[in-house]
Write a protein that holds these residues in place. Structure first.
Motif, mmCIF file in Angstrom:
data_model
loop_
_atom_site.group_PDB
_atom_site.id
_atom_site.type_symbol
_atom_site.label_atom_id
_atom_site.label_comp_id
_atom_site.label_asym_id
_atom_site.label_seq_id
_atom_site.Cartn_x
_atom_site.Cartn_y
_atom_site.Cartn_z
ATOM 1 N N GLN A 1 -6.134 17.010 17.343
ATOM 2 C CA GLN A 1 -6.790 16.189 16.721
ATOM 3 C C GLN A 1 -6.376 14.838 16.478
ATOM 4 O OE1 GLN A 1 -7.790 18.290 13.207
ATOM 5 N NE2 GLN A 1 -9.433 19.772 14.407
ATOM 6 N N GLN A 2 -4.999 14.639 16.139
ATOM 7 C CA GLN A 2 -4.568 13.164 15.749
ATOM 8 C C GLN A 2 -3.175 13.553 16.287
ATOM 9 O OE1 GLN A 2 -5.304 14.453 11.420
ATOM 10 N NE2 GLN A 2 -6.148 12.378 11.179
ATOM 11 N N PRO A 3 -3.136 12.912 17.480
ATOM 12 C CA PRO A 3 -1.744 12.931 18.330
ATOM 13 C C PRO A 3 -0.495 12.073 17.626
ATOM 14 C CG PRO A 3 -3.600 12.485 19.639
ATOM 15 C CD PRO A 3 -4.149 12.458 18.251
ATOM 16 N N ASP A 4 -1.018 10.974 16.955
ATOM 17 C CA ASP A 4 -0.022 10.408 16.128
ATOM 18 C C ASP A 4 0.531 10.698 14.866
ATOM 19 O OD1 ASP A 4 0.027 8.631 18.463
ATOM 20 O OD2 ASP A 4 -1.646 7.373 17.742
ATOM 21 N N ALA A 5 -0.216 11.857 14.168
ATOM 22 C CA ALA A 5 -0.009 12.350 12.903
ATOM 23 C C ALA A 5 1.679 12.579 12.759
ATOM 24 C CB ALA A 5 -0.734 13.510 12.421
ATOM 25 N N LYS A 6 2.231 12.272 11.637
ATOM 26 C CA LYS A 6 3.414 12.534 11.354
ATOM 27 C C LYS A 6 3.618 13.733 10.575
ATOM 28 C CE LYS A 6 5.005 7.821 11.589
ATOM 29 N NZ LYS A 6 5.698 6.471 10.974
ATOM 30 N N VAL A 7 4.369 14.716 10.947
ATOM 31 C CA VAL A 7 4.239 16.087 10.182
ATOM 32 C C VAL A 7 5.650 16.281 9.935
ATOM 33 C CG1 VAL A 7 3.642 18.573 10.374
ATOM 34 C CG2 VAL A 7 1.929 16.640 11.431
ATOM 35 N N PRO B 1 -3.954 11.334 6.602
ATOM 36 C CA PRO B 1 -2.930 10.767 5.730
ATOM 37 C C PRO B 1 -1.756 10.143 6.598
ATOM 38 C CG PRO B 1 -2.826 13.358 6.097
ATOM 39 C CD PRO B 1 -4.036 12.639 6.704
ATOM 40 N N ASP B 2 -0.774 9.523 6.053
ATOM 41 C CA ASP B 2 0.422 8.760 6.838
ATOM 42 C C ASP B 2 1.343 9.829 7.241
ATOM 43 O OD1 ASP B 2 -0.421 5.978 6.835
ATOM 44 O OD2 ASP B 2 -0.150 6.429 4.490
ATOM 45 N N LEU B 3 1.427 11.006 6.333
ATOM 46 C CA LEU B 3 2.288 12.168 6.683
ATOM 47 C C LEU B 3 1.621 13.426 6.170
ATOM 48 C CD1 LEU B 3 5.681 12.432 7.057
ATOM 49 C CD2 LEU B 3 5.599 13.210 5.190
ATOM 50 N N ILE B 4 2.104 14.554 6.577
ATOM 51 C CA ILE B 4 1.762 15.554 6.450
ATOM 52 C C ILE B 4 3.094 16.832 6.229
ATOM 53 C CG2 ILE B 4 0.382 18.043 6.751
ATOM 54 C CD1 ILE B 4 -1.441 16.132 8.873
ATOM 55 N N THR B 5 3.161 17.172 4.693
ATOM 56 C CA THR B 5 4.109 18.342 4.861
ATOM 57 C C THR B 5 3.287 19.631 5.100
ATOM 58 O OG1 THR B 5 3.695 18.834 2.470
ATOM 59 C CG2 THR B 5 5.395 17.005 3.102
ATOM 60 N N LEU B 6 4.015 20.517 5.710
ATOM 61 C CA LEU B 6 3.311 21.766 6.489
ATOM 62 C C LEU B 6 4.161 23.094 6.452
ATOM 63 C CD1 LEU B 6 1.048 22.926 7.895
ATOM 64 C CD2 LEU B 6 1.869 22.208 10.128
ATOM 65 N N GLY C 1 6.365 7.400 -5.786
ATOM 66 C CA GLY C 1 5.417 6.142 -5.423
ATOM 67 C C GLY C 1 4.667 6.623 -4.206
ATOM 68 N N TYR C 2 4.484 7.966 -3.734
ATOM 69 C CA TYR C 2 3.450 8.272 -2.763
ATOM 70 C C TYR C 2 2.414 8.700 -3.378
ATOM 71 C CZ TYR C 2 7.754 8.155 0.255
ATOM 72 O OH TYR C 2 8.835 7.896 0.901
ATOM 73 N N ASP C 3 1.186 8.387 -2.495
ATOM 74 C CA ASP C 3 -0.210 8.695 -2.785
ATOM 75 C C ASP C 3 -0.422 10.366 -2.471
ATOM 76 O OD1 ASP C 3 -2.782 8.812 -3.772
ATOM 77 O OD2 ASP C 3 -3.511 7.372 -2.361
ATOM 78 N N VAL C 4 -0.545 11.411 -3.078
ATOM 79 C CA VAL C 4 -0.731 12.684 -2.452
ATOM 80 C C VAL C 4 -2.454 12.644 -2.323
ATOM 81 C CG1 VAL C 4 -0.628 14.902 -2.808
ATOM 82 C CG2 VAL C 4 1.171 13.631 -3.346
ATOM 83 N N VAL C 5 -2.649 12.728 -1.095
ATOM 84 C CA VAL C 5 -4.352 12.617 -0.939
ATOM 85 C C VAL C 5 -4.911 13.997 -0.921
ATOM 86 C CG1 VAL C 5 -4.300 10.521 0.153
ATOM 87 C CG2 VAL C 5 -4.127 12.389 1.697
ATOM 88 N N GLY C 6 -4.338 15.030 -0.793
ATOM 89 C CA GLY C 6 -4.859 16.335 -0.916
ATOM 90 C C GLY C 6 -3.706 17.216 -0.842
ATOM 91 N N GLU C 7 -4.339 18.633 -1.189
ATOM 92 C CA GLU C 7 -3.279 19.865 -1.095
ATOM 93 C C GLU C 7 -4.034 20.883 -0.499
ATOM 94 O OE1 GLU C 7 -1.743 20.882 -4.761
ATOM 95 O OE2 GLU C 7 -1.909 18.883 -5.439
ATOM 96 N N ALA C 8 -3.602 21.492 0.595
ATOM 97 C CA ALA C 8 -4.371 22.643 1.272
ATOM 98 C C ALA C 8 -3.326 23.977 1.273
ATOM 99 C CB ALA C 8 -4.384 22.377 2.724
ATOM 100 N N MET D 1 0.912 -1.153 0.152
ATOM 101 C CA MET D 1 -0.074 0.273 0.100
ATOM 102 C C MET D 1 0.883 1.290 -0.022
ATOM 103 S SD MET D 1 -2.961 1.080 2.730
ATOM 104 C CE MET D 1 -2.428 2.477 3.502
ATOM 105 N N ASN D 2 0.504 2.266 -0.898
ATOM 106 C CA ASN D 2 1.330 3.366 -1.000
ATOM 107 C C ASN D 2 0.875 4.308 0.389
ATOM 108 O OD1 ASN D 2 2.152 2.789 -3.233
ATOM 109 N ND2 ASN D 2 1.020 3.984 -4.576
ATOM 110 N N LYS D 3 1.964 5.037 0.816
ATOM 111 C CA LYS D 3 1.829 5.727 1.916
ATOM 112 C C LYS D 3 1.305 7.212 1.335
ATOM 113 C CE LYS D 3 4.046 3.583 5.298
ATOM 114 N NZ LYS D 3 3.504 3.280 6.389
ATOM 115 N N ARG D 4 0.296 7.720 2.176
ATOM 116 C CA ARG D 4 -0.636 8.718 1.938
ATOM 117 C C ARG D 4 0.232 9.994 2.337
ATOM 118 N NH1 ARG D 4 -5.412 8.273 3.996
ATOM 119 N NH2 ARG D 4 -6.801 8.635 2.405
ATOM 120 N N ILE D 5 -0.026 11.120 1.667
ATOM 121 C CA ILE D 5 0.461 12.597 1.837
ATOM 122 C C ILE D 5 -0.454 13.604 1.773
ATOM 123 C CG2 ILE D 5 2.541 13.789 1.846
ATOM 124 C CD1 ILE D 5 4.188 11.784 1.246
#
Length: 120
Positions: free
Chosen positions: A72-78, A48-53, A26-33, A1-5
């Motif tokens: 909201q998501q204490p385990d979120a990877k940023v 997502p599995d990871l957020i670039t911020l 090979g990553y899956d970009v699930v959104g852009e804000a 499964m591709n990691k979602r970013i």
């Protein structure tokens, strides 16, 4: 499964550049804000599995958004990704749960190394 970013940056150019780098790797970009409010909503909606911020956003600071995501998501990877490279900002981001801090301009290799490390 591709990691979602999820990519958060007010610059369309920067979002596109990051998206191209990540999807080519090979990553899956699930959104852009483009702002902090969108980032918080999309982080919940897409889990997502990871957020670039980015640090500089039109409606908020990336540090405030980081704190909101962690609530909201204490385990979120940023991973912070910003042209602002002052030590105090970098340290505050890491203290608030960012796994890494990439200073713009960056190389594709640098981004993929840091993202890969954060996701492993």
């Amino acid at each position: 499964m591709n990691k979602r970013i999820l990519i958060v940056d007010d610059s369309f150019y920067m979002r596109t550049m990051l998206k191209n780098m990540l999807t080519d790797a090979g990553y899956d970009v699930v959104g852009e804000a483009a702002n902090g409010q969108q980032a918080l909503e999309m982080a919940v909606a897409t889990t997502p599995d990871l957020i670039t911020l980015d640090v500089i956003l039109p409606d908020n600071t990336g540090l405030d958004v980081l704190k909101g995501i962690r609530e909201q998501q204490p385990d979120a990877k940023v991973v912070m990704c910003s042209a602002v490279g002052q030590e105090t900002i970098v340290n505050e981001a890491i203290e608030n749960g960012a796994l890494a801090y990439i200073v713009k301009p960056f190389s594709e290799e640098q981004v993929l190394d840091i993202v890969g490390g954060a996701l492993s």
